[in-house]
Design a protein around this motif. Sequence first.
Motif, PDB file in Angstrom:
ATOM      1  N   ALA A 166      45.323  91.124  -5.194  1.00 10.36           N
ATOM      2  CA  ALA A 166      46.571  90.585  -5.747  1.00 10.36           C
ATOM      3  C   ALA A 166      46.660  89.064  -5.603  1.00 10.36           C
ATOM      4  CB  ALA A 166      47.786  91.237  -5.093  1.00 10.36           C
ATOM      5  N   ASP A 167      46.127  88.511  -4.540  1.00 14.46           N
ATOM      6  CA  ASP A 167      46.103  87.059  -4.318  1.00 14.46           C
ATOM      7  C   ASP A 167      47.486  86.425  -4.460  1.00 14.46           C
ATOM      8  OD1 ASP A 167      44.982  84.612  -3.683  1.00 14.46           O
ATOM      9  OD2 ASP A 167      44.569  84.130  -5.778  1.00 14.46           O
ATOM     10  N   ILE A 168      48.388  86.809  -3.565  1.00 15.06           N
ATOM     11  CA  ILE A 168      49.739  86.236  -3.539  1.00 15.06           C
ATOM     12  C   ILE A 168      49.727  85.014  -2.616  1.00 15.06           C
ATOM     13  CG2 ILE A 168      52.163  86.607  -2.981  1.00 15.06           C
ATOM     14  CD1 ILE A 168      51.587  89.626  -3.219  1.00 15.06           C
ATOM     15  N   ASP A 169      50.112  83.883  -3.151  1.00 10.02           N
ATOM     16  CA  ASP A 169      50.270  82.682  -2.347  1.00 10.02           C
ATOM     17  C   ASP A 169      51.723  82.648  -1.885  1.00 10.02           C
ATOM     18  OD1 ASP A 169      49.782  80.119  -1.192  1.00 10.02           O
ATOM     19  OD2 ASP A 169      50.701  79.202  -2.960  1.00 10.02           O
ATOM     20  N   ASN A 170      51.929  82.671  -0.576  1.00 10.33           N
ATOM     21  CA  ASN A 170      53.302  82.599  -0.077  1.00 10.33           C
ATOM     22  C   ASN A 170      53.489  81.312   0.703  1.00 10.33           C
ATOM     23  OD1 ASN A 170      51.622  83.992   1.954  1.00 10.33           O
ATOM     24  ND2 ASN A 170      53.476  84.084   3.155  1.00 10.33           N
ATOM     25  N   GLN A 171      54.522  80.586   0.316  1.00  9.15           N
ATOM     26  CA  GLN A 171      54.847  79.326   0.965  1.00  9.15           C
ATOM     27  C   GLN A 171      56.267  79.408   1.497  1.00  9.15           C
ATOM     28  OE1 GLN A 171      53.620  75.697  -0.749  1.00  9.15           O
ATOM     29  NE2 GLN A 171      51.652  76.441  -0.036  1.00  9.15           N
ATOM     30  N   ARG A 172      56.414  79.064   2.763  1.00  9.82           N
ATOM     31  CA  ARG A 172      57.739  79.095   3.376  1.00  9.82           C
ATOM     32  C   ARG A 172      58.172  77.691   3.744  1.00  9.82           C
ATOM     33  NH1 ARG A 172      60.015  82.720   8.352  1.00  9.82           N
ATOM     34  NH2 ARG A 172      62.036  81.717   8.438  1.00  9.82           N
ATOM     35  N   VAL A 173      59.395  77.373   3.372  1.00 10.61           N
ATOM     36  CA  VAL A 173      60.035  76.125   3.772  1.00 10.61           C
ATOM     37  C   VAL A 173      61.415  76.508   4.292  1.00 10.61           C
ATOM     38  CG1 VAL A 173      60.879  73.872   3.029  1.00 10.61           C
ATOM     39  CG2 VAL A 173      58.789  74.797   2.015  1.00 10.61           C
ATOM     40  N   GLY A 174      61.597  76.419   5.598  1.00  6.58           N
ATOM     41  CA  GLY A 174      62.874  76.785   6.199  1.00  6.58           C
ATOM     42  C   GLY A 174      63.245  78.217   5.886  1.00  6.58           C
ATOM     43  N   GLY A 175      64.403  78.416   5.274  1.00  5.55           N
ATOM     44  CA  GLY A 175      64.900  79.748   4.941  1.00  5.55           C
ATOM     45  C   GLY A 175      64.539  80.189   3.537  1.00  5.55           C
ATOM     46  N   MET A 176      63.416  79.690   3.009  1.00  5.74           N
ATOM     47  CA  MET A 176      63.015  80.060   1.649  1.00  5.74           C
ATOM     48  C   MET A 176      61.524  80.356   1.604  1.00  5.74           C
ATOM     49  SD  MET A 176      63.480  77.960  -1.915  1.00  5.74           S
ATOM     50  CE  MET A 176      62.265  76.700  -1.579  1.00  5.74           C
ATOM     51  N   ILE A 177      61.176  81.449   0.931  1.00  3.53           N
ATOM     52  CA  ILE A 177      59.778  81.803   0.689  1.00  3.53           C
ATOM     53  C   ILE A 177      59.568  81.865  -0.815  1.00  3.53           C
ATOM     54  CG2 ILE A 177      58.005  83.582   0.874  1.00  3.53           C
ATOM     55  CD1 ILE A 177      59.181  84.426   3.506  1.00  3.53           C
TER      56      ILE A 177
END
Length: 109
Positions: A30-41
């Motif tokens: 699936a290759d999901i790139d997940n990026q988190r910044v504070g309270g947001m993904i």
Amino acid sequence: MTDLEYMDRAEAVLQAIELACDRINDDSDADIDNQRVGGMITLTFANRSQIVINLQKPLQEIWLAARSGGYHYQFDGSQWQDTKGQGEFFAHLSREASAQAGQPLVFSS
């Protein structure tokens, strides 16, 4: 629910999403790139589509934005439910992510 209780529960949701992305990437293509910044993904899929999950502390909600639209979730004492009766958060995230990835994906708490 107090603000502290909300943040504890909401943070657990974000952590579960991050762990699920790691598991999905290990077990599938699936290759999901997940990026988190504070309270947001932000989840970005191979086709460049995105799902954004963010916390709304003043409302004690979790918001999900996907190709199909935007959704708001409140904790009902046992799980995060859509404020307009569209179901439970992780079930909905699984459906949206599956549609955007083009393969079955499962997110859970």
